[in-house]
Design a protein around this motif. Structure first.
Motif, PDB file in Angstrom:
ATOM      1  N   LEU A   1       0.819  -1.207   0.000  1.00 22.36           N
ATOM      2  CA  LEU A   1       0.000   0.000   0.000  1.00 22.36           C
ATOM      3  C   LEU A   1       0.855   1.261   0.000  1.00 22.36           C
ATOM      4  CD1 LEU A   1      -2.731  -1.035   2.608  1.00 22.36           C
ATOM      5  CD2 LEU A   1      -3.082  -0.726   0.159  1.00 22.36           C
ATOM      6  N   LEU A   2       1.863   1.305   0.849  1.00 22.17           N
ATOM      7  CA  LEU A   2       2.684   2.502   0.986  1.00 22.17           C
ATOM      8  C   LEU A   2       3.575   2.751  -0.225  1.00 22.17           C
ATOM      9  CD1 LEU A   2       3.614   2.116   4.751  1.00 22.17           C
ATOM     10  CD2 LEU A   2       2.255   3.968   3.759  1.00 22.17           C
ATOM     11  N   LEU A   3       3.963   1.704  -0.924  1.00 21.41           N
ATOM     12  CA  LEU A   3       4.831   1.846  -2.093  1.00 21.41           C
ATOM     13  C   LEU A   3       4.043   2.071  -3.378  1.00 21.41           C
ATOM     14  CD1 LEU A   3       7.516  -0.889  -1.306  1.00 21.41           C
ATOM     15  CD2 LEU A   3       7.759   1.603  -1.091  1.00 21.41           C
ATOM     16  N   ALA A   4       2.717   2.114  -3.262  1.00 20.45           N
ATOM     17  CA  ALA A   4       1.884   2.392  -4.442  1.00 20.45           C
ATOM     18  C   ALA A   4       2.137   3.817  -4.926  1.00 20.45           C
ATOM     19  CB  ALA A   4       0.412   2.192  -4.100  1.00 20.45           C
ATOM     20  N   GLN A   5       1.825   4.086  -6.204  1.00 24.79           N
ATOM     21  CA  GLN A   5       2.119   5.388  -6.811  1.00 24.79           C
ATOM     22  C   GLN A   5       1.391   6.537  -6.125  1.00 24.79           C
ATOM     23  OE1 GLN A   5       1.269   5.084 -11.010  1.00 24.79           O
ATOM     24  NE2 GLN A   5       3.025   3.742 -11.418  1.00 24.79           N
ATOM     25  N   GLN A   6       0.242   6.252  -5.522  1.00 31.27           N
ATOM     26  CA  GLN A   6      -0.530   7.313  -4.865  1.00 31.27           C
ATOM     27  C   GLN A   6       0.184   7.899  -3.653  1.00 31.27           C
ATOM     28  OE1 GLN A   6      -1.553   4.343  -5.731  1.00 31.27           O
ATOM     29  NE2 GLN A   6      -3.688   4.301  -6.445  1.00 31.27           N
ATOM     30  N   ASN A   7       1.168   7.185  -3.122  1.00 28.35           N
ATOM     31  CA  ASN A   7       1.841   7.614  -1.892  1.00 28.35           C
ATOM     32  C   ASN A   7       3.276   8.060  -2.154  1.00 28.35           C
ATOM     33  OD1 ASN A   7      -0.202   6.998   0.253  1.00 28.35           O
ATOM     34  ND2 ASN A   7      -0.066   4.987  -0.714  1.00 28.35           N
ATOM     35  N   LYS A   8       3.709   9.010  -1.360  1.00 24.04           N
ATOM     36  CA  LYS A   8       5.067   9.546  -1.448  1.00 24.04           C
ATOM     37  C   LYS A   8       5.770   9.356  -0.109  1.00 24.04           C
ATOM     38  CE  LYS A   8       3.994  11.005  -5.546  1.00 24.04           C
ATOM     39  NZ  LYS A   8       4.489  10.269  -6.744  1.00 24.04           N
TER      40      LYS A   8
ATOM     41  N   ILE B   1       3.682   1.117  13.524  1.00 21.83           N
ATOM     42  CA  ILE B   1       3.672   2.219  12.556  1.00 21.83           C
ATOM     43  C   ILE B   1       4.498   1.772  11.360  1.00 21.83           C
ATOM     44  CG2 ILE B   1       4.382   4.583  12.069  1.00 21.83           C
ATOM     45  CD1 ILE B   1       4.056   5.242  14.998  1.00 21.83           C
ATOM     46  N   SER B   2       3.908   1.811  10.177  1.00 19.61           N
ATOM     47  CA  SER B   2       4.628   1.533   8.937  1.00 19.61           C
ATOM     48  C   SER B   2       4.704   2.845   8.171  1.00 19.61           C
ATOM     49  CB  SER B   2       3.907   0.472   8.107  1.00 19.61           C
ATOM     50  OG  SER B   2       3.843  -0.754   8.812  1.00 19.61           O
ATOM     51  N   ALA B   3       5.928   3.297   7.835  1.00 19.90           N
ATOM     52  CA  ALA B   3       6.118   4.605   7.212  1.00 19.90           C
ATOM     53  C   ALA B   3       7.055   4.502   6.017  1.00 19.90           C
ATOM     54  CB  ALA B   3       6.664   5.600   8.235  1.00 19.90           C
TER      55      ALA B   3
ATOM     56  N   VAL C   1      10.069   1.208   3.134  1.00 19.42           N
ATOM     57  CA  VAL C   1       9.086   1.204   4.208  1.00 19.42           C
ATOM     58  C   VAL C   1       9.753   0.728   5.497  1.00 19.42           C
ATOM     59  CG1 VAL C   1       6.906   0.256   5.045  1.00 19.42           C
ATOM     60  CG2 VAL C   1       7.163   0.817   2.631  1.00 19.42           C
ATOM     61  N   TYR C   2       9.572   1.495   6.548  1.00 18.86           N
ATOM     62  CA  TYR C   2      10.135   1.160   7.852  1.00 18.86           C
ATOM     63  C   TYR C   2       8.988   0.886   8.831  1.00 18.86           C
ATOM     64  CZ  TYR C   2      14.383   3.110   5.809  1.00 18.86           C
ATOM     65  OH  TYR C   2      15.457   3.345   4.986  1.00 18.86           O
ATOM     66  N   HIS C   3       9.242  -0.030   9.761  1.00 21.70           N
ATOM     67  CA  HIS C   3       8.217  -0.456  10.703  1.00 21.70           C
ATOM     68  C   HIS C   3       8.690  -0.197  12.137  1.00 21.70           C
ATOM     69  CE1 HIS C   3       6.233  -2.574   7.353  1.00 21.70           C
ATOM     70  NE2 HIS C   3       7.454  -2.915   6.994  1.00 21.70           N
ATOM     71  N   PHE C   4       7.805   0.391  12.932  1.00 21.70           N
ATOM     72  CA  PHE C   4       8.127   0.721  14.325  1.00 21.70           C
ATOM     73  C   PHE C   4       7.060   0.115  15.227  1.00 21.70           C
ATOM     74  CE2 PHE C   4       9.630   4.016  11.503  1.00 21.70           C
ATOM     75  CZ  PHE C   4      10.957   4.186  11.886  1.00 21.70           C
ATOM     76  N   ARG C   5       7.485  -0.720  16.130  1.00 22.83           N
ATOM     77  CA  ARG C   5       6.553  -1.392  17.024  1.00 22.83           C
ATOM     78  C   ARG C   5       6.073  -0.458  18.129  1.00 22.83           C
ATOM     79  NH1 ARG C   5       8.195  -6.522  20.872  1.00 22.83           N
ATOM     80  NH2 ARG C   5       6.226  -6.720  21.992  1.00 22.83           N
ATOM     81  N   ILE C   6       4.765  -0.388  18.308  1.00 21.43           N
ATOM     82  CA  ILE C   6       4.162   0.388  19.393  1.00 21.43           C
ATOM     83  C   ILE C   6       3.798  -0.595  20.501  1.00 21.43           C
ATOM     84  CG2 ILE C   6       2.299   1.937  20.070  1.00 21.43           C
ATOM     85  CD1 ILE C   6       2.029   2.703  17.108  1.00 21.43           C
ATOM     86  N   GLN C   7       4.476  -0.517  21.616  1.00 21.42           N
ATOM     87  CA  GLN C   7       4.252  -1.455  22.707  1.00 21.42           C
ATOM     88  C   GLN C   7       3.264  -0.883  23.726  1.00 21.42           C
ATOM     89  OE1 GLN C   7       7.889  -3.676  24.011  1.00 21.42           O
ATOM     90  NE2 GLN C   7       8.964  -2.156  22.785  1.00 21.42           N
ATOM     91  N   ARG C   8       2.788  -1.753  24.615  1.00 23.43           N
ATOM     92  CA  ARG C   8       1.885  -1.349  25.695  1.00 23.43           C
ATOM     93  C   ARG C   8       2.570  -1.606  27.032  1.00 23.43           C
ATOM     94  NH1 ARG C   8      -3.493  -1.441  24.344  1.00 23.43           N
ATOM     95  NH2 ARG C   8      -3.730  -0.142  26.203  1.00 23.43           N
ATOM     96  N   SER C   9       2.477  -0.642  27.915  1.00 28.49           N
ATOM     97  CA  SER C   9       3.024  -0.832  29.261  1.00 28.49           C
ATOM     98  C   SER C   9       2.022  -1.620  30.087  1.00 28.49           C
ATOM     99  CB  SER C   9       3.289   0.530  29.919  1.00 28.49           C
ATOM    100  OG  SER C   9       2.059   1.156  30.241  1.00 28.49           O
ATOM    101  N   VAL C  10       2.423  -2.015  31.297  1.00 25.84           N
ATOM    102  CA  VAL C  10       1.552  -2.813  32.154  1.00 25.84           C
ATOM    103  C   VAL C  10       0.307  -2.047  32.577  1.00 25.84           C
ATOM    104  CG1 VAL C  10       3.392  -4.284  33.031  1.00 25.84           C
ATOM    105  CG2 VAL C  10       2.893  -2.119  34.191  1.00 25.84           C
TER     106      VAL C  10
END
Length: 226
Positions: free
Chosen positions: A141-148, A166-168, A174-183
């Motif tokens: 999706l992110l590498l499609a022509q509609q996106n920059k 988060i995928s950016a 495309v880079y991926h960043f994990r969003i974790q949850r605290s206790v």
């Protein structure tokens, strides 16, 4: 009496066994016994079939609450909150709840139960939220022509269903960043900075791209169902 008879006349063991039948527990080993591997943890116990690791209990998703009104603590047991503060409710105590702040000072205390409300799933209203898609689909999706460069989306983590990623897109990759949850339910990418909601986290990194390492400019342009 049994113990005395057995110790004084051990040669009459069969007679004593007939008089006092029943299962006899084995003797407890001496507490000075040396363990062959003193460094072994309880989670790793060697058996005849090899090392067995006890599985870690699955973490329950934490329900997030919000303060509906300002409340000033009147004693040490109570917690001062402001309208909109995000809280993790620990337990109900009559007309009060024991709550803990999920950001900031992380203080805990009692608040009137009618001062807090459970937050429902608010993510679907955001254009950047793509829900349960995998890594490959996100990259397509992110590498499609509609996106920059600067296009991004947030999706449910493939390995942790109560966490997100988060995928950016940046410099054609495309880079991926994990969003974790605290206790206590807070969201974080770096353990040095946490947020009460997913929306707050995304907004912060949109305004502070250096903290994440890539820019988050616009949500992914292609619709989720394509």
């Amino acid at each position: 009496m049994e113990g005395c008879c057995r110790s004084c006349m051990p040669c009459c063991r069969r007679l004593w066994d007939w008089c006092w039948p029943g299962f006899r527990y084995p003797r407890v080993p001496n507490h000075n016994t040396v363990i062959s591997n003193p460094g072994a943890q309880a989670a790793e116990i060697r058996t005849v079939s090899g090392d067995v690791r006890v599985p870690t209990p699955k973490k329950r998703p934490v329900q997030l609450y919000a303060a509906l009104f300002d409340f000033e603590a009147r004693c040490d047991d109570e917690l001062s909150v402001r309208e909109g503060d995000k809280l993790s409710v620990l337990e109900q105590r009559g007309e009060y709840v024991l709550a803990k702040k999920v950001t900031g000072s992380l203080q805990a205390g009692l608040i009137p139960a009618n001062y807090v409300a459970l937050l429902q799933d608010e993510f679907a209203k955001h254009k950047w939220y793509y829900g349960n898609i995998n890594r490959v689909k996100a990259e397509k999706l992110l590498l499609a022509q509609q996106n920059k460069d600067g296009s991004f989306l947030v999706r449910i983590s493939e390995s942790h269903s109560d966490e997100y990623t988060i995928s950016a897109r940046s410099e054609g990759k495309v880079y991926h960043f994990r969003i974790q949850r605290s206790v206590i339910g807070a969201y974080f990418v770096s353990d040095k900075l946490s947020f009460g909601t997913l929306g707050e986290l995304v907004t912060y990194y949109q305004k502070n791209p250096r903290s994440l390492g890539v820019q988050l400019v616009e949500p992914c342009a292609q619709q989720q169902r394509l």
